[in-house]
Write an enzyme that holds these catalytic residues in place. Structure first.
Site, short mmCIF file in Angstrom:
data_model
loop_
_atom_site.label_atom_id
_atom_site.label_comp_id
_atom_site.label_asym_id
_atom_site.label_seq_id
_atom_site.Cartn_x
_atom_site.Cartn_y
_atom_site.Cartn_z
N LYS A 9 3.60 2.89 -43.04
CA LYS A 9 2.77 3.13 -41.87
C LYS A 9 1.28 3.07 -42.22
O LYS A 9 0.91 3.04 -43.41
CB LYS A 9 3.15 4.49 -41.26
CG LYS A 9 4.59 4.52 -40.70
CD LYS A 9 4.90 5.88 -40.08
CE LYS A 9 6.28 5.89 -39.46
NZ LYS A 9 6.57 7.20 -38.78
N TYR A 49 8.65 1.55 -30.28
CA TYR A 49 8.99 2.97 -30.15
C TYR A 49 9.38 3.35 -28.72
O TYR A 49 9.25 4.51 -28.34
CB TYR A 49 7.82 3.83 -30.62
CG TYR A 49 7.75 4.00 -32.13
CD1 TYR A 49 8.77 4.67 -32.83
CD2 TYR A 49 6.68 3.52 -32.86
CE1 TYR A 49 8.71 4.85 -34.21
CE2 TYR A 49 6.60 3.69 -34.25
CZ TYR A 49 7.63 4.36 -34.91
OH TYR A 49 7.57 4.55 -36.27
N PHE A 57 4.72 13.27 -27.93
CA PHE A 57 3.90 12.69 -29.00
C PHE A 57 3.77 11.17 -28.91
O PHE A 57 3.21 10.55 -29.81
CB PHE A 57 4.45 13.10 -30.38
CG PHE A 57 5.88 12.71 -30.63
CD1 PHE A 57 6.22 11.42 -31.03
CD2 PHE A 57 6.91 13.65 -30.48
CE1 PHE A 57 7.55 11.06 -31.27
CE2 PHE A 57 8.24 13.30 -30.73
CZ PHE A 57 8.56 12.00 -31.13
N ARG A 85 16.99 6.19 -45.40
CA ARG A 85 16.65 7.47 -44.75
C ARG A 85 16.62 8.59 -45.80
O ARG A 85 15.77 9.48 -45.75
CB ARG A 85 17.66 7.83 -43.65
CG ARG A 85 17.74 6.89 -42.45
CD ARG A 85 16.62 6.98 -41.46
NE ARG A 85 16.35 8.29 -40.94
CZ ARG A 85 15.50 8.51 -39.93
NH1 ARG A 85 14.86 7.49 -39.31
NH2 ARG A 85 15.25 9.71 -39.51
N THR A 91 11.79 13.78 -41.21
CA THR A 91 10.58 13.45 -40.45
C THR A 91 9.43 14.40 -40.79
O THR A 91 8.30 13.96 -41.01
CB THR A 91 10.87 13.53 -38.94
OG1 THR A 91 12.09 12.82 -38.67
CG2 THR A 91 9.73 12.94 -38.13
N ARG A 102 8.49 11.22 -48.15
CA ARG A 102 7.73 12.05 -47.22
C ARG A 102 7.34 13.39 -47.87
O ARG A 102 6.23 13.88 -47.66
CB ARG A 102 8.53 12.25 -45.92
CG ARG A 102 8.45 10.98 -45.04
CD ARG A 102 9.45 11.00 -43.93
NE ARG A 102 9.18 10.00 -42.89
CZ ARG A 102 10.00 9.76 -41.87
NH1 ARG A 102 11.13 10.43 -41.76
NH2 ARG A 102 9.68 8.85 -40.97
N ASN A 112 3.50 10.38 -41.52
CA ASN A 112 4.53 10.61 -42.52
C ASN A 112 4.88 9.35 -43.34
O ASN A 112 5.99 9.22 -43.85
CB ASN A 112 5.77 11.24 -41.87
CG ASN A 112 6.31 10.41 -40.74
OD1 ASN A 112 5.87 9.28 -40.53
ND2 ASN A 112 7.26 10.95 -40.01
N HIS A 115 8.61 4.50 -42.12
CA HIS A 115 9.62 4.43 -41.06
C HIS A 115 10.90 3.88 -41.64
O HIS A 115 10.86 3.02 -42.53
CB HIS A 115 9.15 3.50 -39.93
CG HIS A 115 10.27 3.13 -38.97
ND1 HIS A 115 10.63 3.93 -37.92
CD2 HIS A 115 11.15 2.09 -38.98
CE1 HIS A 115 11.67 3.37 -37.29
NE2 HIS A 115 12.00 2.25 -37.92
N GLU A 126 15.58 -3.76 -34.97
CA GLU A 126 14.24 -3.63 -35.54
C GLU A 126 13.90 -4.79 -36.48
O GLU A 126 12.75 -5.23 -36.53
CB GLU A 126 14.12 -2.29 -36.27
CG GLU A 126 14.18 -1.10 -35.31
CD GLU A 126 14.07 0.25 -36.00
OE1 GLU A 126 14.06 1.27 -35.29
OE2 GLU A 126 14.00 0.29 -37.24
P1 IDP Z 1 11.87 9.35 -37.84
O1 IDP Z 1 10.66 8.48 -38.14
O2 IDP Z 1 12.16 10.30 -38.96
O3 IDP Z 1 13.07 8.55 -37.42
P2 IDP Z 1 11.56 10.07 -35.02
O4 IDP Z 1 12.05 11.33 -34.42
O5 IDP Z 1 12.30 8.82 -34.72
O6 IDP Z 1 11.48 10.30 -36.62
O7 IDP Z 1 10.04 9.91 -34.61
C1 IDP Z 1 9.34 8.71 -34.82
C2 IDP Z 1 7.97 9.02 -35.37
O8 IDP Z 1 7.22 9.73 -34.38
C3 IDP Z 1 7.95 9.94 -36.60
O9 IDP Z 1 8.22 9.28 -37.82
C4 IDP Z 1 6.53 10.48 -36.53
O10 IDP Z 1 5.57 9.53 -37.00
C5 IDP Z 1 6.36 10.67 -35.02
N1 IDP Z 1 6.76 12.02 -34.60
C6 IDP Z 1 8.03 12.51 -34.52
N2 IDP Z 1 8.03 13.79 -34.11
C7 IDP Z 1 6.74 14.12 -33.90
C8 IDP Z 1 6.08 15.32 -33.47
O11 IDP Z 1 6.72 16.34 -33.17
N3 IDP Z 1 4.72 15.28 -33.38
C9 IDP Z 1 3.99 14.15 -33.69
N4 IDP Z 1 4.58 13.01 -34.11
C10 IDP Z 1 5.93 13.00 -34.23
MG MG Z 2 13.40 7.36 -35.73
#
Ligand code: IDP
Ligand code: MG
Length: 141
Positions: A9, A49, A57, A85, A91, A102, A112, A115, A126
């Site tokens: 990212k 997304y 968010f 993963r 996350t 992470r 973080n 992805h 994707e």
């Molecule tokens: P993932 O990347 O671990 O699959 P997802 O729930 O799919 O997590 O969320 C996608 C991305 O959105 C996360 O990697 C992060 O960058 C952002 N994100 C997820 N949850 C939050 C939050 O609670 N606050 C701000 N950003 C978030």
């Molecule tokens: Mg995800």
């Protein structure tokens, strides 16, 4: 063999972590079968997304993902989706296991560093989103 999509990212690229993340990927036994650096448009990031468009968010996520270039890569390994993963970690970096990308590098739940696709079906979607067939190395078997 399975394939998954990885993204380094904008925070990871800006902090010069791309090489370190790719080294961890290779040391973990993944084979890189496609890779490029791009700057996502807001429309592209929004489509990528889309599943999160009702989340609070979502706007912040699109701002973040478009703030600078990203590295998108296709990784191949047995159980690649789950394995990537696992290497990324949860996350929220505070909940991510020791040694995960992470846990090592992420600033917070939003910024973080990486992805990863969350299922084989989403991995296919994707990968197709970013790569044409001619941009990927043919599967070995
Ligand atoms: P993932 O990347 O671990 O699959 P997802 O729930 O799919 O997590 O969320 C996608 C991305 O959105 C996360 O990697 C992060 O960058 C952002 N994100 C997820 N949850 C939050 C939050 O609670 N606050 C701000 N950003 C978030
Ligand atoms: Mg995800």
């Amino acid at each position: 063999m399975e394939r998954t999509l990885a993204i380094i990212k904008p925070d990871g690229v800006a902090r010069h972590l791309a090489g370190e993340v790719l080294a961890l990927i290779e040391k973990s036994g993944f084979t890189l079968v496609g890779m490029k650096m791009i700057r996502l448009s807001r429309v592209q990031a929004g489509r990528f997304y889309e599943i999160h468009k009702e989340k609070p968010f979502y706007g912040e996520l699109l701002n973040f993902m478009t703030e600078g270039p990203v590295v998108v890569a296709v990784l191949e390994k047995e159980n690649a989706v789950e394995a990537w993963r696992a290497l990324m970690g949860l996350t929220n970096p505070q909940q991510a296991a020791e040694g995960t990308i992470r846990r090592l590098y992420a600033e917070n739940v939003s910024r973080n560093v990486v992805h990863g696709s969350d299922s084989p079906e989403n991995a296919r979607r994707e990968i197709d989103f970013f790569f044409s067939a001619s941009e990927l190395i043919a599967a070995e078997k």
